[in-house]
Design an enzyme around this catalytic site. Sequence first.
Site, short mmCIF file in Angstrom:
data_model
loop_
_atom_site.label_atom_id
_atom_site.label_comp_id
_atom_site.label_asym_id
_atom_site.label_seq_id
_atom_site.Cartn_x
_atom_site.Cartn_y
_atom_site.Cartn_z
CD GLU A 133 -2.73 -1.42 2.40
OE1 GLU A 133 -3.83 -1.95 2.31
OE2 GLU A 133 -2.21 -1.13 3.49
N GLY A 150 -12.62 -4.56 2.39
CA GLY A 150 -13.71 -5.43 1.93
C GLY A 150 -14.98 -4.60 1.80
CG ASP A 156 -12.07 -8.66 0.43
OD1 ASP A 156 -10.97 -8.13 0.63
OD2 ASP A 156 -12.99 -8.64 1.26
CG MET A 166 -8.42 -5.68 9.58
SD MET A 166 -7.45 -7.16 9.27
CE MET A 166 -7.10 -7.70 10.92
CD GLU A 167 -5.00 -1.76 8.97
OE1 GLU A 167 -5.73 -1.46 7.99
OE2 GLU A 167 -4.58 -2.90 9.17
#
Length: 232
Positions: A13, A79, A200, A176-177
């Site tokens: 990233e 996602g 996804d 997740m962040e």
Amino acid sequence: MNKIGIIGAMELEVERLKAEMTESNIITKAGMDFHEGKLNGASVVVVRCGIGKVNAALCVQILADVFQVTHVINTGVAGSLNAELDIGDILISKDALHYDMDVTIFGYKSGEVPQMGFREFTADRRLASLAQEACQKVNPGLHVRIGRVVSGDQFISDKNVKEHLIAEFQGDCTEMEGASIAHGAYLNHIPFVIIRAISDKADNSAEMDYPTFEAQAAKHSAALVMEMVQNI
Ligand code: ADE
């Protein structure tokens, strides 16, 4: 003078951003390499924070204390929780929340950090619109949406969990962040935005789709960040 902290969780990233930087100097703290220098004429600090909310929170605090950044951008993949966001599309944050904070037993809203009085950390509107404009310029074919990021320390790949995140939190994407970065930026009075490309659908197909689309999605998100920093 502006100094923009740019956080990605994974090497994929941030690698392109680091490669495009000039006058870059590396300072290591908490096991994270902070690359300070210029990107497209803007003063930036680019860093890979590692995965999950603790890493992200530590990272944003270091950006605030050591580098005194004036803005924070989180770039990466996510996602999708919204049927209108397909793989490859871009989600720019309106706000972000912690879906795994649950103190409802004492009357707090699901996702609310006790005693904060709210559960959504609002992103900076100007940064969000700069991101939207930059996306139209560099990724003109991509569908962009402004929406809600819901974050927790879990990779979501179960349809039932996905449904819960939609019903309970009205999330548009999950990762997740983001909420930790938003939370840390809020506490330090730093404007922030989260930019995520969809890798996804956060359901039972996620483990198949994620490795296939991760690299392409991360590239889209990084291209957008590179374009927008010069306008901040
Ligand atoms: N990052 C990209 N896809 C994700 C997912 N399904 N869950 C959590 N983080 C993600």
